[in-house]
Design an enzyme around this catalytic site. Structure first.
Site, PDB file in Angstrom:
ATOM      1  N   SER A 289       0.868  -1.175   0.000  1.00  0.00           N
ATOM      2  CA  SER A 289       0.000   0.000   0.000  1.00  0.00           C
ATOM      3  C   SER A 289       0.903   1.223   0.000  1.00  0.00           C
ATOM      4  CB  SER A 289      -0.899   0.001   1.240  1.00  0.00           C
ATOM      5  OG  SER A 289      -1.761   1.129   1.234  1.00  0.00           O
ATOM      6  N   PRO A 290       1.140   1.818  -1.167  1.00  0.00           N
ATOM      7  CA  PRO A 290       2.059   2.959  -1.238  1.00  0.00           C
ATOM      8  C   PRO A 290       1.435   4.215  -0.645  1.00  0.00           C
ATOM      9  CG  PRO A 290       0.998   2.642  -3.347  1.00  0.00           C
ATOM     10  CD  PRO A 290       0.561   1.482  -2.484  1.00  0.00           C
TER      11      PRO A 290
ATOM     12  N   ASP B 250      -2.780  -1.644  -3.104  1.00  0.00           N
ATOM     13  CA  ASP B 250      -3.918  -0.915  -2.534  1.00  0.00           C
ATOM     14  C   ASP B 250      -3.699   0.578  -2.759  1.00  0.00           C
ATOM     15  OD1 ASP B 250      -5.871   0.224  -0.771  1.00  0.00           O
ATOM     16  OD2 ASP B 250      -4.396   0.157   0.857  1.00  0.00           O
TER      17      ASP B 250
END
Length: 317
Positions: free
Chosen positions: A38-39, A81
């Protein structure tokens, strides 16, 4: 502080403090089974954990995706995500996460295996300007989760993530004749449902691509030890249920799972519990140090490991 050093190691994995572009480059091509991450989102306001401007976000993230593509096995997957955001100063939704997806597929070569959507029932009303103050938009509580793969037929086994049957389905198994009177039933849609397709218990129902997982962690070991040591936890943690779903479905024990934006290392914790090898990469030394709290046994060890990592040395847990 030394760059790209191992913050800590466990029985099955390691958390590296460094830039994912550098660390991924040291791995053998085709060596990773799954990257789930999830960046930092392309939000308008800068966050403590660092996030890129929307204008540069797509190109910035594609740097990492190109390396991920090279390092994945041919049947490997990339699950990412990406939360939504509004355009600056106006109540219109940014398309950045969709532009990212298209570039991943059109330019890098990924295939979109399936889009998933993560619904967080405990999400706070946001953005404040359009939802709370002016009340002209509904709150945002769903993130897009792109499941990408190098080849259309990637490793996947949905039977590993079956959901409990409903009470109605349980009754059907007990007495199918009360539900399906003939050998087959024609639905209004035209689909023909044979009795055999309804009466076999497969151990659970196939899950939908809408994952409802609350993100309301408040008293976990991670947060308790952060408080005990006197440091702040990562402000943008995702729930363990999210990486758990994909790790179970897309990998087998001893496979390698990588998170290129490690944060509080939820992915590593879940991988360890499921018997997967793992690698977490996080740029912030502070976040690497606090993420170790997911693996230690008591407050004393938490303080000791934290001090070791913050001094630029590696710890073994």
């Amino acid at each position: 502080m030394a760059k790209n050093y191992i913050g800590y190691e466990t029985n099955l994995g390691r958390c590296v403090c460094g830039n994912s572009l550098d660390v991924l480059g040291t791995l053998k091509d085709g060596s990773i089974n799954l990257v789930v991450t999830s960046p930092p989102f392309a939000l308008q306001r800068k966050k403590a954990y660092g996030n890129e401007d929307q204008a540069e976000y797509v190109d910035w993230l594609c740097q990492f995706a190109r390396l991920v593509y090279r390092k994945l096995q041919d049947d490997g997957s990339f699950v990412i995500d990406i939360g939504g955001a509004y355009e600056h100063g106006q109540p219109t939704y940014s398309l950045y996460q969709f532009r990212t997806l298209i570039k991943f597929c059109d330019e890098i070569g990924f295939h979109l295996a399936q889009p998933f959507y993560w619904h967080n029932p405990s999400a706070l009303p946001a953005p404040i300007e359009w939802v709370n103050k002016r009340k002209i938009r509904a709150k945002t509580s769903v993130n897009t989760v792109w499941w990408l793969c190098k080849q259309p037929y990637c490793k996947s086994d949905v039977t590993q993530v079956l959901t409990p049957y409903s009470a109605r389905m349980q009754k059907l198994f007990e007495n199918p004749d009360n539900f399906v009177k003939e050998n087959s039933t024609i639905r209004p849609s035209g689909h023909v449902l044979g009795k055999s397709s309804w009466t076999h218990n497969n151990g659970g129902a196939i899950p939908p691509n809408l994952l409802q997982i609350s993100n309301s962690e408040s008293n976990s070991q991670y947060l308790r030890y952060c408080k005990a040591v006197g440091v702040k936890g990562h402000p943008a943690r995702f729930p363990a249920g999210l990486p758990e779903f994909f790790i179970k479905m897309l990998t087998e024990p001893s496979d390698l799972v990588v998170d290129i934006f490690g944060g509080s290392n939820t992915t590593g914790m879940v991988s360890e519990s499921l018997g997967r090898r793992w690698l977490s990469i996080e740029l912030s030394q502070e976040y690497v140090a606090t993420s170790s709290f997911r693996f230690v046994h008591d407050e004393s060890q938490a303080q000791q490991v934290y001090n070791t990592i913050m001094s630029g040395k590696s710890a073994t847990i």
